[in-house]
Scaffold this active site. Structure first.
Site, PDB file in Angstrom:
ATOM      1  N   GLU A 124       0.834  -1.223   0.000  1.00 16.98           N
ATOM      2  CA  GLU A 124       0.000   0.000   0.000  1.00 16.98           C
ATOM      3  C   GLU A 124       0.867   1.271   0.000  1.00 16.98           C
ATOM      4  OE1 GLU A 124      -3.735   0.292   0.127  1.00 16.98           O
ATOM      5  OE2 GLU A 124      -2.852   2.148  -0.569  1.00 16.98           O
ATOM      6  N   GLY A 182      12.862  16.029   3.997  1.00 17.98           N
ATOM      7  CA  GLY A 182      12.859  14.556   3.957  1.00 17.98           C
ATOM      8  C   GLY A 182      11.916  13.965   2.925  1.00 17.98           C
ATOM      9  N   LYS A 200       5.485   4.436  -9.840  1.00 15.18           N
ATOM     10  CA  LYS A 200       4.174   4.412  -9.181  1.00 15.18           C
ATOM     11  C   LYS A 200       3.047   4.217 -10.195  1.00 15.18           C
ATOM     12  CE  LYS A 200       5.851   7.213  -5.333  1.00 15.18           C
ATOM     13  NZ  LYS A 200       6.093   8.597  -4.888  1.00 15.18           N
ATOM     14  N   GLY A 298       6.879  11.250   3.313  1.00 15.96           N
ATOM     15  CA  GLY A 298       7.127  11.615   4.706  1.00 15.96           C
ATOM     16  C   GLY A 298       7.068  10.395   5.600  1.00 15.96           C
TER      17      GLY A 298
END
Ligand code: HSE
Length: 410
Positions: A124, A182, A200, A298
């Site tokens: 996921e 980040g 993706k 993140g």
């Protein structure tokens, strides 16, 4: 139940933190007496980490420990992640990964292996960070034939484009901010050149259209060549520039798939997706358009999706989640330069006569331009294939293409 984490970077440490923070509710939802992180595999030591006593350096410890039922792979990269995950599945352990490079390149092989061993291979977090998208496609939208899927799939480039649009910031400065926060990959080339979005959209397309799609089959363009004036000309016409991954079923049943900066309609939901946020539009034959929105990168947002998969694995130890796709098929992906789209064109005309000819032949909407170099024009076309458009533009000897981008219908 014992769990191991491989890779104690941003996402892996987020998984450990989240499992500790919400330990009681995660255990309850997992329907297990306990959910315990037994090992964390990394090349480094983390003497100051609260998890330092779990750090190991030898993969075989995890592989051969029969008490470890679920392994989280957050190492990233293809090797040795592929070898490790294959060995774990063969050993009858379920694996959860956030590694889009691995799933895009080896998803079919690993899903087949998981099927053979009756274990789960869940990912996921590999698309859209914390946004639920894999599970909704496979479960909630299962009644639909999917016609198209289009997403803002990379937080770093969306952050950069937002800064360029809203603050006139140069690309380098915005990238440095994204790295500091980040969001960016270790090598930001994967973000900037569209490689991360490509992985993706491959995963989403494989899932929606049932055959493994390799990154090498996807025409991929990043934002490196986007100029501030393209962003502002697009805005003058009522459009917003976004880096999209698009997979679209075309008339002959084949697939048009690409990653490129596109002009989206100013009023569409995708247009208002800013900063590091991602959004994925799925167009189904029963539901119409549905948009999934949230934090695409993140530490904790991505860990949120990983831990949800861990819970799902724990609840389904004896049976598999229905998450599979078929083998790749040659010729399934078509050349997207043959598929009609509206286009944004910016270019320089050698003289007024050329400008008039180009406009008359191809423009359906001229765009207002400001502080432009001499002879520059920008316009939108009617629907035309990229091949036809390029050949038509090439017939005007006094016209030089500066930029060419697709305009979406959403
Ligand atoms: N570098 C990626 C991004 C991280 O910016 O979206 C999440 O895949």
């Amino acid at each position: 139940m014992n769990i191991a984490i491989m890779g104690f970077g941003v996402v892996g440490s987020g998984v450990a933190e989240l499992m500790e923070k919400n330990h009681a509710s995660i255990t309850e939802k997992s329907m297990q007496p306990s959910m315990n992180i037994k090992y964390i595999l990394d090349l480094r030591d983390f003497p100051d980490s609260p998890f330092h006593d779990k750090i190991i350096h030898d993969f075989s410890v995890i592989l051969h420990d029969e008490s470890v039922a679920i392994v989280v792979e957050t190492m990233g990269g293809l090797h040795p992640a592929f070898e490790f995950v294959s060995d774990l599945l063969r050993a009858g352990k379920s694996v959860v990964t956030s590694n889009k490079e691995l799933v895009a390149a080896k998803g079919y092989e690993l899903l087949t292996l998981a099927q053979e061993k009756n274990v789960n291979f869940l990912f996921e977090a590999s698309v859209g960070g914390g946004i639920p998208i894999i599970r909704p496609i496979t479960q909630c939208l299962a009644a639909n034939e999917i016609d198209e899927i289009a997403g803002i799939l990379n937080g770093t480039t969306n952050f950069i484009l937002t800064k360029m649009i809203a603050e006139n910031m140069e690309m380098g400065e915005a990238l440095a901010m994204a790295q500091h926060l980040g969001y960016a990959e270790k090598d930001p080339t994967a973000d900037i050149d569209g490689i991360d979005s490509c992985r993706k959209i491959c995963i989403l397309a494989s899932l929606c259209f049932g055959k493994h799609i390799y990154p090498s089959e996807v025409r991929t363009e990043g934002i490196r060549d986007v100029q501030l004036r393209d962003v502002s000309y697009a805005a003058n016409g009522g459009y917003v520039m976004k880096l999209l991954g698009v997979a679209r079923r075309v008339k002959n049943g084949r697939l048009c798939i690409f990653v490129a900066p596109c002009l989206v309609q100013g009023h569409s939901q995708l247009a208002s997706v800013d900063d590091v946020f991602n959004a994925i539009l799925v167009r189904g034959d029963a539901i119409g358009d549905v948009v999934f929105y949230g934090r695409g990168a993140g530490k904790l947002p991505t860990a949120s999706a990983v831990v949800a998969d861990v819970i799902d694995c724990a609840k389904h130890m004896a049976k598999r989640k229905l998450l599979d796709w078929g083998a790749p098929e040659e010729g399934f992906v078509m050349d997207c330069a043959e598929v009609p789209y509206r286009f944004y064109v910016r270019g320089v005309c050698a003289n007024d006569e050329t400008a008039e000819q180009v406009k008359a032949a191809l423009s359906s909407q001229m765009l207002h331009i400001t502080n432009a170099p001499s002879g520059e024009i920008a316009f939108l076309t009617e629907e035309i294939s990229e091949k036809e458009l390029r050949s038509s533009l090439a017939s005007f000897s006094g016209f030089t293409i500066g930029s060419l981008m697709r305009v979406t219908a959403y």
